[in-house]
Scaffold this motif. Structure first.
Motif, PDB file in Angstrom:
ATOM      1  N   VAL A  18       0.857  -1.187   0.000  1.00  0.00           N
ATOM      2  CA  VAL A  18       0.000   0.000   0.000  1.00  0.00           C
ATOM      3  C   VAL A  18       0.888   1.230   0.000  1.00  0.00           C
ATOM      4  O   VAL A  18       1.877   1.298   0.733  1.00  0.00           O
ATOM      5  N   ARG A  19       0.527   2.188  -0.830  1.00  0.00           N
ATOM      6  CA  ARG A  19       1.234   3.466  -0.862  1.00  0.00           C
ATOM      7  C   ARG A  19       0.209   4.561  -1.112  1.00  0.00           C
ATOM      8  O   ARG A  19      -0.953   4.271  -1.399  1.00  0.00           O
ATOM      9  N   ALA A  20       0.638   5.788  -1.017  1.00  0.00           N
ATOM     10  CA  ALA A  20      -0.249   6.922  -1.269  1.00  0.00           C
ATOM     11  C   ALA A  20       0.259   7.694  -2.478  1.00  0.00           C
ATOM     12  O   ALA A  20       1.465   7.843  -2.671  1.00  0.00           O
ATOM     13  N   THR A  21      -0.667   8.168  -3.296  1.00  0.00           N
ATOM     14  CA  THR A  21      -0.313   9.011  -4.427  1.00  0.00           C
ATOM     15  C   THR A  21       0.059  10.393  -3.889  1.00  0.00           C
ATOM     16  O   THR A  21      -0.227  10.705  -2.724  1.00  0.00           O
ATOM     17  N   PRO A  22       0.678  11.253  -4.706  1.00  0.00           N
ATOM     18  CA  PRO A  22       0.995  12.611  -4.228  1.00  0.00           C
ATOM     19  C   PRO A  22      -0.235  13.374  -3.730  1.00  0.00           C
ATOM     20  O   PRO A  22      -0.120  14.215  -2.849  1.00  0.00           O
ATOM     21  N   GLY A  24      -2.571  12.008  -2.034  1.00  0.00           N
ATOM     22  CA  GLY A  24      -2.993  11.404  -0.782  1.00  0.00           C
ATOM     23  C   GLY A  24      -3.922  10.215  -0.921  1.00  0.00           C
ATOM     24  O   GLY A  24      -4.347   9.651   0.082  1.00  0.00           O
ATOM     25  N   GLN A  25      -4.246   9.820  -2.138  1.00  0.00           N
ATOM     26  CA  GLN A  25      -5.141   8.674  -2.329  1.00  0.00           C
ATOM     27  C   GLN A  25      -4.359   7.373  -2.156  1.00  0.00           C
ATOM     28  O   GLN A  25      -3.252   7.227  -2.668  1.00  0.00           O
ATOM     29  N   SER A  26      -4.949   6.418  -1.437  1.00  0.00           N
ATOM     30  CA  SER A  26      -4.306   5.122  -1.207  1.00  0.00           C
ATOM     31  C   SER A  26      -4.441   4.241  -2.438  1.00  0.00           C
ATOM     32  O   SER A  26      -5.479   4.235  -3.102  1.00  0.00           O
ATOM     33  N   VAL A  27      -3.375   3.472  -2.713  1.00  0.00           N
ATOM     34  CA  VAL A  27      -3.399   2.488  -3.788  1.00  0.00           C
ATOM     35  C   VAL A  27      -2.698   1.232  -3.271  1.00  0.00           C
ATOM     36  O   VAL A  27      -1.665   1.308  -2.612  1.00  0.00           O
ATOM     37  N   CYS A  28      -3.301   0.090  -3.517  1.00  0.00           N
ATOM     38  CA  CYS A  28      -2.771  -1.192  -3.042  1.00  0.00           C
ATOM     39  C   CYS A  28      -2.540  -2.098  -4.251  1.00  0.00           C
ATOM     40  O   CYS A  28      -3.391  -2.183  -5.131  1.00  0.00           O
ATOM     41  N   ASN A  29      -1.378  -2.748  -4.280  1.00  0.00           N
ATOM     42  CA  ASN A  29      -1.053  -3.704  -5.337  1.00  0.00           C
ATOM     43  C   ASN A  29      -0.776  -5.060  -4.718  1.00  0.00           C
ATOM     44  O   ASN A  29      -0.126  -5.156  -3.672  1.00  0.00           O
ATOM     45  N   PHE A  30      -1.280  -6.116  -5.371  1.00  0.00           N
ATOM     46  CA  PHE A  30      -0.933  -7.475  -4.978  1.00  0.00           C
ATOM     47  C   PHE A  30      -1.057  -8.396  -6.176  1.00  0.00           C
ATOM     48  O   PHE A  30      -1.695  -8.048  -7.175  1.00  0.00           O
ATOM     49  N   SER A  31      -0.419  -9.547  -6.068  1.00  0.00           N
ATOM     50  CA  SER A  31      -0.543 -10.559  -7.116  1.00  0.00           C
ATOM     51  C   SER A  31      -1.512 -11.623  -6.636  1.00  0.00           C
ATOM     52  O   SER A  31      -1.557 -11.962  -5.454  1.00  0.00           O
ATOM     53  N   LEU A  32      -2.293 -12.138  -7.583  1.00  0.00           N
ATOM     54  CA  LEU A  32      -3.318 -13.124  -7.274  1.00  0.00           C
ATOM     55  C   LEU A  32      -3.109 -14.334  -8.175  1.00  0.00           C
ATOM     56  O   LEU A  32      -2.968 -14.189  -9.389  1.00  0.00           O
ATOM     57  N   ALA A  33      -3.088 -15.520  -7.572  1.00  0.00           N
ATOM     58  CA  ALA A  33      -2.926 -16.759  -8.331  1.00  0.00           C
ATOM     59  C   ALA A  33      -4.270 -17.460  -8.453  1.00  0.00           C
ATOM     60  O   ALA A  33      -4.980 -17.622  -7.475  1.00  0.00           O
ATOM     61  N   THR A  34      -4.611 -17.847  -9.686  1.00  0.00           N
ATOM     62  CA  THR A  34      -5.775 -18.691  -9.922  1.00  0.00           C
ATOM     63  C   THR A  34      -5.273 -19.971 -10.559  1.00  0.00           C
ATOM     64  O   THR A  34      -4.392 -19.935 -11.422  1.00  0.00           O
ATOM     65  N   THR A  35      -5.800 -21.102 -10.119  1.00  0.00           N
ATOM     66  CA  THR A  35      -5.322 -22.391 -10.607  1.00  0.00           C
ATOM     67  C   THR A  35      -6.475 -23.188 -11.188  1.00  0.00           C
ATOM     68  O   THR A  35      -7.524 -23.315 -10.566  1.00  0.00           O
ATOM     69  N   GLU A  36      -6.247 -23.706 -12.378  1.00  0.00           N
ATOM     70  CA  GLU A  36      -7.217 -24.553 -13.049  1.00  0.00           C
ATOM     71  C   GLU A  36      -6.675 -25.974 -13.066  1.00  0.00           C
ATOM     72  O   GLU A  36      -5.518 -26.200 -13.409  1.00  0.00           O
ATOM     73  N   ARG A  37      -7.493 -26.912 -12.668  1.00  0.00           N
ATOM     74  CA  ARG A  37      -7.115 -28.331 -12.685  1.00  0.00           C
ATOM     75  C   ARG A  37      -7.771 -28.988 -13.897  1.00  0.00           C
ATOM     76  O   ARG A  37      -8.940 -28.784 -14.161  1.00  0.00           O
ATOM     77  N   PHE A  38      -6.978 -29.757 -14.648  1.00  0.00           N
ATOM     78  CA  PHE A  38      -7.505 -30.433 -15.824  1.00  0.00           C
ATOM     79  C   PHE A  38      -6.798 -31.770 -15.994  1.00  0.00           C
ATOM     80  O   PHE A  38      -5.770 -32.032 -15.363  1.00  0.00           O
ATOM     81  N   THR A  39      -7.358 -32.603 -16.849  1.00  0.00           N
ATOM     82  CA  THR A  39      -6.767 -33.901 -17.159  1.00  0.00           C
ATOM     83  C   THR A  39      -6.130 -33.807 -18.546  1.00  0.00           C
ATOM     84  O   THR A  39      -6.800 -33.417 -19.510  1.00  0.00           O
ATOM     85  N   ASP A  40      -4.854 -34.146 -18.630  1.00  0.00           N
ATOM     86  CA  ASP A  40      -4.183 -34.076 -19.926  1.00  0.00           C
ATOM     87  C   ASP A  40      -4.512 -35.304 -20.774  1.00  0.00           C
ATOM     88  O   ASP A  40      -5.247 -36.201 -20.339  1.00  0.00           O
ATOM     89  N   ARG A  41      -3.973 -35.370 -21.982  1.00  0.00           N
ATOM     90  CA  ARG A  41      -4.282 -36.466 -22.900  1.00  0.00           C
ATOM     91  C   ARG A  41      -3.846 -37.827 -22.372  1.00  0.00           C
ATOM     92  O   ARG A  41      -4.405 -38.846 -22.753  1.00  0.00           O
ATOM     93  N   ALA A  42      -2.847 -37.829 -21.497  1.00  0.00           N
ATOM     94  CA  ALA A  42      -2.362 -39.081 -20.919  1.00  0.00           C
ATOM     95  C   ALA A  42      -3.191 -39.504 -19.705  1.00  0.00           C
ATOM     96  O   ALA A  42      -2.896 -40.520 -19.086  1.00  0.00           O
ATOM     97  N   LYS A  59     -10.329   3.754   0.002  1.00  0.00           N
ATOM     98  CA  LYS A  59     -10.524   3.115   1.315  1.00  0.00           C
ATOM     99  C   LYS A  59     -10.372   1.607   1.223  1.00  0.00           C
ATOM    100  O   LYS A  59      -9.817   0.973   2.118  1.00  0.00           O
ATOM    101  N   GLN A  60     -10.854   1.027   0.112  1.00  0.00           N
ATOM    102  CA  GLN A  60     -10.731  -0.412  -0.073  1.00  0.00           C
ATOM    103  C   GLN A  60      -9.257  -0.835  -0.126  1.00  0.00           C
ATOM    104  O   GLN A  60      -8.894  -1.899   0.341  1.00  0.00           O
ATOM    105  N   ALA A  61      -8.392   0.025  -0.667  1.00  0.00           N
ATOM    106  CA  ALA A  61      -6.954  -0.250  -0.696  1.00  0.00           C
ATOM    107  C   ALA A  61      -6.396  -0.327   0.728  1.00  0.00           C
ATOM    108  O   ALA A  61      -5.597  -1.211   1.043  1.00  0.00           O
TER     109      ALA A  61
END
Length: 139
Positions: A18-22, A24-42, A59-61
């Motif tokens: 979380v940081r603030a812009t000049p 004064g507005q808050s900004v939050c950055n994060f990385s999000l992982a989504t995983t899909e499970r599947f069956t391969d040809r084998a 405020k949500q940030a």
């Protein structure tokens, strides 16, 4: 007419920043992982993980920075935005696509997450939606 809408449910790959812009507005950055499970040809079960850069404003940030931690499961709803910039090494243009979150909901409440982080539980308390009676369902 066009639509730019993203809905993700995944786990944080790192603690949010979380940081603030000049101004004064808050900004939050994060990385999000989504995983899909599947069956391969084998016939073998495989997982494919996609990583998403998420940015949250205002405020949500602040709330995300306060309550989210690496590994926490969240629901993110927002839009895609792509930014162009020059590479620092002078090799040309680069692009970064991120999800600009309009709604972030903390999932996996304190009991299921395995820790008490003090985050509000959106599924109970005075702000919880009322229970649905079978007679309320239209089908």
């Amino acid at each position: 007419m066009s639509v730019n809408k993203v809905i993700l449910v995944g786990n944080l790959g790192r603690d949010p920043e979380v940081r603030a812009t000049p101004s004064g507005q808050s900004v939050c950055n994060f990385s999000l992982a989504t995983t899909e499970r599947f069956t391969d040809r084998a016939g073998q079960q495989r997982d494919q993980t996609e990583w998403h850069n998420v940015v949250v404003w205002g405020k949500q940030a602040d709330l995300c920075g306060q309550y989210l931690k690496k590994g926490r499961q969240v629901y993110v709803e927002g839009r895609l935005a792509t930014h162009q910039y020059e590479a620092k090494d002078g090799t040309g243009k680069r692009y970064r696509t991120e999800v600009v979150a309009q709604r972030v909901q903390f999932l996996g409440g304190r009991a299921t997450a395995g820790f008490d982080d003090g985050a509000p539980d959106f599924n109970s308390g005075p702000d919880a939606p009322p229970p649905v009676d079978d007679e309320d369902i239209p089908f």
